[in-house]
Design an enzyme around this catalytic site. Sequence first.
Site, PDB file in Angstrom:
ATOM      1  N   TYR A 103       0.835  -1.200   0.000  1.00  0.00           N
ATOM      2  CA  TYR A 103       0.000   0.000   0.000  1.00  0.00           C
ATOM      3  C   TYR A 103       0.871   1.251   0.000  1.00  0.00           C
ATOM      4  O   TYR A 103       1.815   1.365   0.784  1.00  0.00           O
ATOM      5  CB  TYR A 103      -0.921   0.011   1.228  1.00  0.00           C
ATOM      6  CG  TYR A 103      -1.915  -1.119   1.220  1.00  0.00           C
ATOM      7  CD1 TYR A 103      -3.203  -0.944   0.719  1.00  0.00           C
ATOM      8  CD2 TYR A 103      -1.543  -2.384   1.672  1.00  0.00           C
ATOM      9  CE1 TYR A 103      -4.109  -1.992   0.686  1.00  0.00           C
ATOM     10  CE2 TYR A 103      -2.437  -3.440   1.641  1.00  0.00           C
ATOM     11  CZ  TYR A 103      -3.717  -3.242   1.151  1.00  0.00           C
ATOM     12  OH  TYR A 103      -4.606  -4.289   1.104  1.00  0.00           O
ATOM     13  N   HIS A 363      33.237  37.492   6.770  1.00  0.00           N
ATOM     14  CA  HIS A 363      31.914  37.992   7.096  1.00  0.00           C
ATOM     15  C   HIS A 363      31.344  38.863   5.984  1.00  0.00           C
ATOM     16  O   HIS A 363      32.060  39.525   5.248  1.00  0.00           O
ATOM     17  CB  HIS A 363      31.902  38.800   8.405  1.00  0.00           C
ATOM     18  CG  HIS A 363      33.243  39.296   8.842  1.00  0.00           C
ATOM     19  ND1 HIS A 363      33.839  38.914  10.009  1.00  0.00           N
ATOM     20  CD2 HIS A 363      34.128  40.120   8.238  1.00  0.00           C
ATOM     21  CE1 HIS A 363      35.022  39.484  10.120  1.00  0.00           C
ATOM     22  NE2 HIS A 363      35.218  40.220   9.064  1.00  0.00           N
TER      23      HIS A 363
END
Length: 456
Positions: A103, A363
Amino acid sequence: MSSHAMSVVILAAGKGTRMYSDLPKVLHTLAGKPMVQHVIDAAKHVGAQHIHLVYGHGGDLLQSTLKDASLNWVLQAEQLGTGHAMQQAAPFFSDDEDVLMLYGDVPLISVDTLQQLCAAKPQGGIGLLTVKLDDPTGYGRITRENGNVSGIVEHKDASDEQRQINEINTGILVANGADLKRWLAKLDNNNAQGEYYITDIIAMAWNEGREIAAVHPQRLSEVEGVNNRLQLARLEHVYQAEQAEKLLLAGVMLRDPARFDLRGTLQHGRDVEIDANVIIEGDVVLGNRVKIGAGCVIKNSVIGDDCEISPYSVVEDALLDTACTIGPFARLRPGAELLEGAHVGNFVEMKKARLGKGSKAGHLTYLGDAEIGDNVNIGAGTITCNYDGANKHKTIIGDDVFVGSDTQLVAPVTVAKGATIAAGTTVTRNIAENELVLTRVPQVHKQGWRRPVKKK
């Protein structure tokens, strides 16, 4: 296991009304992939030569999503029960093969259980997967005579006495193809639902003197179906708990197993540490001594030995060599590659870019379509301007280059080895080896300057 060839039928025609969704029920995801894909994968691992997928609602979307050329698509135009669904697939059964029925909304069925079921199927009989429940309300009951399975009675058709039985049918069974076709042809819909029940073949087999072997799954969750989002969420929780347990037992340190999601496959080395709320998607490889901080998402990436990914970073389709450090709050997009010892800090984004050995972008930086050499320093706020509105262009930076903060590199551009770019520079032309480049506007000083005052 039986030595017979085997086909698998997966029933996936249900609309999933209780999901309250336009998406076919079996396409709702568990652990990052459609429920029905879990079942297809199990069918392949158990050795199915053919997989017949019975579909109805949303067939076009099913086919476009799964994109599996090995599937035989079988239309069930009307949903008239499990027996009717199997009747649609029956013309494709070979007489001498075993046929296993599964199923699409029972996603956690295991290969081990299916192998045990197939091995237990008697010659000429049926292998049937059953479980015992404390509360079997709503399920088909297993009837027995002298201890042997003799039939299945659906709850709505069961007598009060039969409703006291706590052994129930899971719907998963295996039988010979020729027998199955013969039994399916005899089904009728003379029942409370007016449907064709596959379960009626159990009584047919019993009346022919065939043996029905009942096998129990290793875990109840293997046979739990999904009819609503609550049930899906519960199975997701079960699945994730099982994966976390396996990883812990294999030596991976999950700081909080209840807050870890595996939505794919994870290969790992020794002494790997993963903090809370980490999501692993697709195919991921983690080397030895890798550390992943809280809240990270890692997808389809290879991360080498001794790498550390700090919290809330996203790494997708990326390749990290040994001893790289990432984040926090970094984003590596598809095509990002870091060589040994490279560092990408907070609020740095990379896409289709390579950062060389020992190079650093600390950064607030975007590196796209870039090739960056070894021992390069990328200052804060650096941007590779790779898109001109129509096409992408490449930036090449040689070894030992220093890029000052707030630099824009307008691609296509090449910066040769050892060059220095002063802060605030916009680079539009190639830079030679060991050159210093700066494009600052002269700094102006005005003594005694007064700012404008608002008029009242």
